[in-house]
Motif scaffolding. Structure first.
Motif, PDB file in Angstrom:
ATOM      1  N   ALA A 148       0.800  -1.105   0.048  1.00 22.88           N
ATOM      2  CA  ALA A 148      -0.016  -0.057   0.120  1.00 22.88           C
ATOM      3  C   ALA A 148       1.013   1.207  -0.092  1.00 22.88           C
ATOM      4  N   ASP A 149       2.020   1.167   0.293  1.00 25.93           N
ATOM      5  CA  ASP A 149       3.048   2.312   0.414  1.00 25.93           C
ATOM      6  C   ASP A 149       4.198   1.750  -0.015  1.00 25.93           C
ATOM      7  N   ASP A 150       4.849   2.466  -1.274  1.00 26.69           N
ATOM      8  CA  ASP A 150       6.214   1.879  -1.374  1.00 26.69           C
ATOM      9  C   ASP A 150       7.306   2.618  -0.778  1.00 26.69           C
ATOM     10  N   GLU A 151       7.025   3.361   0.056  1.00 25.65           N
ATOM     11  CA  GLU A 151       8.331   3.930   0.850  1.00 25.65           C
ATOM     12  C   GLU A 151       8.312   3.394   2.480  1.00 25.65           C
ATOM     13  N   HIS A 152       7.165   3.625   3.085  1.00 28.54           N
ATOM     14  CA  HIS A 152       7.092   3.441   4.526  1.00 28.54           C
ATOM     15  C   HIS A 152       6.673   2.277   4.850  1.00 28.54           C
ATOM     16  N   HIS A 153       7.083   1.522   5.886  1.00 25.66           N
ATOM     17  CA  HIS A 153       6.388   0.529   6.770  1.00 25.66           C
ATOM     18  C   HIS A 153       5.512   0.966   7.808  1.00 25.66           C
ATOM     19  N   ILE A 154       4.707   0.229   8.432  1.00 25.67           N
ATOM     20  CA  ILE A 154       3.820   0.638   9.400  1.00 25.67           C
ATOM     21  C   ILE A 154       4.758   0.817  10.615  1.00 25.67           C
ATOM     22  N   ASN A 155       4.475   1.912  11.259  1.00 24.05           N
ATOM     23  CA  ASN A 155       5.159   1.969  12.826  1.00 24.05           C
ATOM     24  C   ASN A 155       4.565   1.096  13.700  1.00 24.05           C
ATOM     25  N   LYS A 156       5.159  -0.124  13.750  1.00 20.94           N
ATOM     26  CA  LYS A 156       4.488  -1.023  14.759  1.00 20.94           C
ATOM     27  C   LYS A 156       4.462  -0.907  16.500  1.00 20.94           C
ATOM     28  N   HIS A 157       5.383  -0.073  16.812  1.00 23.38           N
ATOM     29  CA  HIS A 157       5.374   0.277  18.102  1.00 23.38           C
ATOM     30  C   HIS A 157       4.080   0.740  18.909  1.00 23.38           C
ATOM     31  N   GLY A 158       3.307   1.335  17.972  1.00 19.89           N
ATOM     32  CA  GLY A 158       2.033   2.005  18.782  1.00 19.89           C
ATOM     33  C   GLY A 158       0.768   0.754  18.779  1.00 19.89           C
ATOM     34  N   LYS A 160      -0.682  -2.636  20.034  1.00 16.02           N
ATOM     35  CA  LYS A 160      -0.464  -3.544  21.316  1.00 16.02           C
ATOM     36  C   LYS A 160      -0.236  -5.180  20.502  1.00 16.02           C
ATOM     37  N   VAL A 161      -0.663  -5.487  19.483  1.00 18.39           N
ATOM     38  CA  VAL A 161      -0.278  -6.669  18.811  1.00 18.39           C
ATOM     39  C   VAL A 161       1.189  -7.012  18.346  1.00 18.39           C
ATOM     40  N   PRO A 162       1.622  -8.018  18.392  1.00 15.10           N
ATOM     41  CA  PRO A 162       2.909  -8.120  17.809  1.00 15.10           C
ATOM     42  C   PRO A 162       2.647  -8.354  16.054  1.00 15.10           C
ATOM     43  N   PHE A 163       3.775  -7.708  15.854  1.00 11.73           N
ATOM     44  CA  PHE A 163       4.082  -7.895  14.214  1.00 11.73           C
ATOM     45  C   PHE A 163       4.918  -8.909  14.029  1.00 11.73           C
ATOM     46  N   VAL A 164       4.770  -9.603  12.645  1.00  8.85           N
ATOM     47  CA  VAL A 164       5.945 -10.178  12.058  1.00  8.85           C
ATOM     48  C   VAL A 164       6.115  -9.632  10.709  1.00  8.85           C
ATOM     49  N   CYS A 165       7.610  -9.454  10.314  1.00  9.84           N
ATOM     50  CA  CYS A 165       7.730  -8.935   8.773  1.00  9.84           C
ATOM     51  C   CYS A 165       8.750  -9.866   8.426  1.00  9.84           C
ATOM     52  N   GLY A 166       8.831  -9.580   7.013  1.00  5.06           N
ATOM     53  CA  GLY A 166       9.974 -10.347   6.121  1.00  5.06           C
ATOM     54  C   GLY A 166      11.086  -9.666   6.071  1.00  5.06           C
ATOM     55  N   ALA A 167      12.217 -10.440   5.789  1.00  6.82           N
ATOM     56  CA  ALA A 167      13.291  -9.622   5.234  1.00  6.82           C
ATOM     57  C   ALA A 167      14.382 -10.580   4.426  1.00  6.82           C
ATOM     58  N   ARG A 168      15.195 -10.014   3.813  1.00  7.12           N
ATOM     59  CA  ARG A 168      15.903 -10.726   2.747  1.00  7.12           C
ATOM     60  C   ARG A 168      17.678 -10.884   3.242  1.00  7.12           C
ATOM     61  N   ASP A 169      17.794  -9.956   4.233  1.00  5.21           N
ATOM     62  CA  ASP A 169      19.187  -9.741   4.846  1.00  5.21           C
ATOM     63  C   ASP A 169      19.041  -8.989   6.179  1.00  5.21           C
ATOM     64  N   LEU A 170      20.299  -9.082   6.633  1.00  4.08           N
ATOM     65  CA  LEU A 170      20.361  -8.781   7.927  1.00  4.08           C
ATOM     66  C   LEU A 170      19.683  -7.023   8.165  1.00  4.08           C
ATOM     67  N   LEU A 174      16.917  -5.812  10.662  1.00  4.69           N
ATOM     68  CA  LEU A 174      16.824  -4.666  11.675  1.00  4.69           C
ATOM     69  C   LEU A 174      16.143  -3.694  11.529  1.00  4.69           C
ATOM     70  N   ARG A 175      16.013  -3.057  10.261  1.00  7.54           N
ATOM     71  CA  ARG A 175      15.023  -2.091   9.959  1.00  7.54           C
ATOM     72  C   ARG A 175      13.546  -2.229  10.441  1.00  7.54           C
ATOM     73  N   ARG A 176      13.099  -3.545  10.370  1.00 11.01           N
ATOM     74  CA  ARG A 176      11.899  -4.079  10.735  1.00 11.01           C
ATOM     75  C   ARG A 176      11.779  -4.024  12.124  1.00 11.01           C
ATOM     76  N   ILE A 177      12.679  -4.509  12.775  1.00 12.77           N
ATOM     77  CA  ILE A 177      12.774  -4.650  14.124  1.00 12.77           C
ATOM     78  C   ILE A 177      12.844  -3.111  14.843  1.00 12.77           C
ATOM     79  N   SER A 178      13.339  -2.171  14.317  1.00 15.73           N
ATOM     80  CA  SER A 178      13.413  -0.873  14.752  1.00 15.73           C
ATOM     81  C   SER A 178      12.364  -0.357  14.489  1.00 15.73           C
ATOM     82  N   PRO A 230      20.086   0.013  12.186  1.00 16.54           N
ATOM     83  CA  PRO A 230      20.437   0.927  13.330  1.00 16.54           C
ATOM     84  C   PRO A 230      21.515   0.313  13.852  1.00 16.54           C
ATOM     85  N   PHE A 231      22.557   1.252  14.588  1.00 18.14           N
ATOM     86  CA  PHE A 231      23.648   0.685  14.953  1.00 18.14           C
ATOM     87  C   PHE A 231      23.482  -0.150  16.143  1.00 18.14           C
ATOM     88  N   HIS A 232      22.484   0.489  17.378  1.00 22.28           N
ATOM     89  CA  HIS A 232      22.282  -0.446  18.376  1.00 22.28           C
ATOM     90  C   HIS A 232      21.845  -1.602  18.235  1.00 22.28           C
TER      91      HIS A 232
END
Ligand SMILES: O=C(CO)[C@H](O)[C@H](O)COP(=O)(O)O
Length: 332
Positions: A148-158, A160-170, A174-178, A230-232
């Motif tokens: 639905a958005d070719d630049e932004h993912h959902i801000n999942k912190h807000g 209550k329900v946990p999110f799972v996201c896909g990734a092709r590399d580290l 880590l961007r999805r986890i952030s 993200p470095f941390h």
């Protein structure tokens, strides 16, 4: 929900290294979250990522109706993913793939006792609000649906329900986890019945983790820049020698041997969609894949459960002619 304020994830993770072959034991079916009953105990990153830990060593199966959900539960699935069409059909039929009908999801929720996941389009935070209101246990912000958005993912912190996201590399993981993802799955190439991309993505994640784990701080700063992480979170991943959240494989897993392969590579569990309900005997294959994940290091059991399963789904080769193109390229 208006745009939620981001919070920094408080990482809680297991310390077992990843990528060296694990011997995870099957989980008993995890209890459903209090979310379903309207409880408000979910919400912190630690709770959300901790919930996902209960799924480790399990198989999450795509189902499109209550009957399939019951077959999945009886076969030993640790959770089901409710969606209108499995990825092979989304790929074959084309068109815009969206969040499923809430009524269908509720029927699946009522049919099983194991956790129920459902998919939203990348960036579609209103679909996520709706799924949270229904009370699903996890939301998958998935490249299998049309973004639905070719630049932004959902801000999942807000949420209550946990999110799972896909990734092709580290870096992507880590961007999805952030952004608040509490659970990562490598993307693979859904709907192909071809495990090659799942292997490629998992190997990429694990080898980058191994590289990071021997870097000093200066090198980690550079590596974070290189992989756009993200470095941390990179530093924490290097310390843990694994992703700081549960990491399943997905996309193209079609046989018990495929599932065991992903586990031996170091994944915490697997998602299987098209491979089960596009096969000759879904109930038998579903049970066999669960057994294969549980006994992924035991070739004798793997050989027994691989016998006489009926026809496997017809797979697709991954090349320029792949109908629907590469879903894994969606989101970055
Ligand atoms: O998107 C998913 C996980 O979130 C699907 O469940 C998974 O990718 C299914 O792929 P396949 O149909 O190839 O097994």
């Amino acid at each position: 929900m208006s745009t939620p304020a981001p919070t920094t994830p408080t990482i809680q993770a297991t310390s077992a290294p990843q990528g060296a072959g694990t011997s995870s034991t099957p989980t008993t079916a995890p209890a459903r979250s209090s979310q379903r009953e309207g409880g408000n105990s979910l919400g912190t990153f630690g709770v959300k990522s901790g919930l996902a830990q209960m799924l480790k060593g399990g198989v999450i199966m795509d189902v499109i109706n209550a009957e399939q959900a019951r077959i999945a539960e009886e076969a030993g699935a640790c959770a089901v993913m409710a969606l209108e069409r499995v990825p092979a059909d989304i790929r074959a039929e084309g068109g815009v793939a969206r969040m499923s009908d809430p009524q269908m999801i509720k029927e699946i929720v009522d049919a099983v006792t194991i956790p129920v996941m459902a998919k939203v389009r990348i960036g579609h935070f209103v679909e996520a609000q709706i799924l949270q209101a229904i009370g699903v246990d996890y939301i998958d912000e998935s490249e299998v649906l049309t973004p639905a958005d070719d630049e932004h993912h959902i801000n999942k912190h807000g949420f209550k329900v946990p999110f799972v996201c896909g990734a092709r590399d580290l870096g992507e993981a880590l961007r999805r986890i952030s952004e608040g993802a509490a659970f990562i799955r490598t993307k693979g190439e859904a709907g192909t019945g071809n495990v090659v991309e799942a292997v490629r993505h998992s190997r990429a994640v694990f080898s980058q983790i191994r590289r990071a784990s021997v870097m000093n701080e200066e090198e980690l700063y550079l590596f974070a820049k290189e992989i756009q992480a993200p470095f941390h979170l990179l530093k924490e991943t290097a310390r843990l020698k694994r992703l700081p959240v549960v990491n399943f494989a997905a996309g193209g897993i079609a046989t018990p041997a495929d599932a065991a392969l992903m586990m031996q590579l170091g994944c915490d569990g697997v998602f299987v969609g098209s491979g089960i309900f596009h096969s000759g005997d879904p109930a038998k294959r579903a049970r066999a894949i669960v057994q294969a994940v549980t006994h992924h290091n035991n070739p004798k059991i793997l050989s027994e459960v691989s016998e006489d399963l009926g026809a496997a789904m017809v797979g697709l080769t991954i090349d320029g002619n792949l109908k629907g193109g590469l879903m894994a390229k969606r989101g970055h």
